[in-house]
Design an enzyme around this catalytic site. Sequence first.
Site, PDB file in Angstrom:
ATOM      1  N   LYS A  83      21.016  29.320   9.324  1.00 51.92           N
ATOM      2  CA  LYS A  83      22.299  28.678   9.098  1.00 51.92           C
ATOM      3  C   LYS A  83      22.959  29.363   7.906  1.00 51.92           C
ATOM      4  O   LYS A  83      22.281  29.726   6.930  1.00 51.92           O
ATOM      5  CB  LYS A  83      22.061  27.193   8.814  1.00 51.92           C
ATOM      6  CG  LYS A  83      23.305  26.335   8.678  1.00 51.92           C
ATOM      7  CD  LYS A  83      22.889  24.875   8.500  1.00 51.92           C
ATOM      8  CE  LYS A  83      24.085  23.938   8.405  1.00 51.92           C
ATOM      9  NZ  LYS A  83      23.650  22.519   8.283  1.00 51.92           N
TER      10      LYS A  83
ATOM     11  N   SER B  96      25.538  19.650  11.542  1.00 57.16           N
ATOM     12  CA  SER B  96      26.294  20.811  11.124  1.00 57.16           C
ATOM     13  C   SER B  96      25.591  22.124  11.450  1.00 57.16           C
ATOM     14  O   SER B  96      26.186  23.191  11.378  1.00 57.16           O
ATOM     15  CB  SER B  96      26.576  20.733   9.608  1.00 57.16           C
ATOM     16  OG  SER B  96      25.359  20.707   8.862  1.00 57.16           O
TER      17      SER B  96
ATOM     18  N   SER C 290      21.942  16.699  10.544  1.00 59.27           N
ATOM     19  CA  SER C 290      22.440  18.016  10.931  1.00 59.27           C
ATOM     20  C   SER C 290      21.414  18.902  11.615  1.00 59.27           C
ATOM     21  O   SER C 290      21.772  19.917  12.212  1.00 59.27           O
ATOM     22  CB  SER C 290      22.995  18.751   9.703  1.00 59.27           C
ATOM     23  OG  SER C 290      24.141  18.096   9.213  1.00 59.27           O
TER      24      SER C 290
END
Length: 718
Positions: free
Chosen positions: A328, A402, A426
């Site tokens: 990420k 996310s 997330s």
Amino acid sequence: MAPPVKLSLPNARPYAYNFPLATTALLIIDMQRDFVDKNGFGSIQCGNDEIHSAVRTIVPTLQKVLEMSRSLGMTVIHTREGHRPDLSDLPASKKLRQVSNPTGHHTMGIGDRGPMGRLLVRGEWGHDIIDELRQLPGEPVIDKPGKGSYWGTGLHRVLLARGITHILVTGVTTECCVTTTLRECHDRGFECAILSDCTGGFDQQQVTTSMDIICGQDGLFGFIGESSDFFASASKSRELTPPSTPPAAEDKLLPIPQLQQRYKSGLESPETVIQSVYDRIEKYDKVDPAVWITKQTREEALAAAKALTEKFAGKPMPPLYGIPFALKDNIDVEGVVTTATLESFAYTATSTAPAVQLLLDAGALYIGKVNMDQLATGLSGCRSPYGTPHSVYSKDHISGGSSSGSAVAVAAGLVSFALGTDTAGSGRIPAAFNGIVGFKPTKGTLSARGMVPACRSMDTLSIMAPTLTDARKVWYIVDEYDPEDPYAKLPTTLSLWKADFRGARDGGFTFGVPPADVLATCSKEYQDLFQAAIQKLRSCGGRQVEVDYTPFEKASELLYNASLVHERIASIGYDFLMKNLDNLHPTTKALFQAALDSPLKPWNVFHDQALQAQYTRQAQKIFDSLAGGIDILLVPSAPCHPTIKEMEEDPLGLNAKVGTFTHAGNVVDLCGISVNAGWVEKEGGKLPFGVTFLGGSGYDGRVLDIAAVFEEAVGGKA
């Protein structure tokens, strides 16, 4: 499903010792130079060169047992007895008792300098394991200051994390460290057997008596067996289930164990895997161009793969050798830009996040950074200026966030695993929406340094992988205490529980679920699938019990409807936000603007912190296994799977609804793992439905064990 492979020592005392291969560990106690080589502490302890030299006769047999155990894929754990160089962990009783005997033979004591360095001191030549039995990369080595292997060590957590139920105990000395450790294992619920020809001591009568006591009184502490039975049972098992080499897969990456098997057999190389990875990435870019933010070039990745091959040519492969992964884009890699998908925030990292460095050291191959909701504020995957990735199962439905790109990259078979983050769900939401595993470990157990904070006190890295087995292999590598992380939990403070040698399915477990009024927030399809998941969990050995869901519900409200949201401002920086508010994605801006405009009073913060502490204590009590608590709380990972259009029309309200079952996780310090539990029929295809197994702080291994039984019963993907 295939039955678990079981081995047996049929001639063990007091009766046959049966053990499942997958959950049995070979424990090798203190096979150090200091104990089995001349001029070490052991020769001083023994006081007789002839008797001491005989101890080494177990080495060839133990070496064969070790080789067989490795070939079978068993967990192998080593211990080393020794002390810190300053001897701060050495009790006076241990240091002085024997050397103080006026008629004894101990002329030197612990810490004194001998031919192999200071006796029983960590880092000295004599402290290390002998060459014949030296640990391989990925095999835990437990440094212990005592005769037992639990005091001052992480052995208990290592065993529980790996789901171990049975232990074959070997090493030296039988009368001291071996049987002391076995008794400790027995107290913690492990089913143990000593291989009598793989252990030795400095007093044969004591050796014999020690083993008689272990198996006496119908097996008071455990079993005593021999390596010949182990070899015979292992050979028979191989005949029944001969090892096979998995075929190469063109459209996806093989599971990590199978890919490792192809590497070891010479049928695959990291270079060919990297070529296939980039071929798939280029192909999938045409399906969804919003997955990646930055990537290594194909040439750079191939060079890294080649360097890895050359580094380990002719040597044992590290545990993640040649396994490709993504990050990420709020996790640092030295020399690579970290954006958190906000250009005005972007910076070039000057160091690599410790967790990422552990992966690289274990042989994993970094591919690149993937998309995310801006500043990790959202569960939708629709808050990035780099585009909106969609679920791999539908171009119309959200990927979840996310950690959107992390989930899609794994689900699309572009990488073997990816790291994301998880503050409010997330790592679990996008995993559920893409039919993969999303594991949120207990916060503070994985280093959070080198990660852009969303909410420092509640952030944790998350692991995304196609299966629980793959996620668990990655977790073993990154689950390492970081003393420089201010939010890190000391391993000695984490929860422990008794093992059940019958395993989760046969031994049983308890679980709770949310009340009907909370489940009513789910779509009809999700409600039906969740009820089916409950029935499936019952068939796996689960017993449903009523739980008080209040602390979880109240904790969810604290996250965004109270002062805790203001920690996001502190984490990113008030001054930065005020200067860059207009540069934010519109939805991200609206979230921060609402927090900035709220009529918060300073005392509200302390009031909410007190509530958080109260709810955390109440929640942890629900999971306290030593006080009759449940093993896991089963919840839907999300109440519904919105379309991108629906999310864009109500970006804040629908995002909040999506997090109904995830928001509380880090507020009250839970661990959790989302796994696929079924499929929703949609026009033109299917959408995955995920459930999350939640456990108390530190109960990660127990949660993983139960989730694995469920995953096997469900059968994975459609």
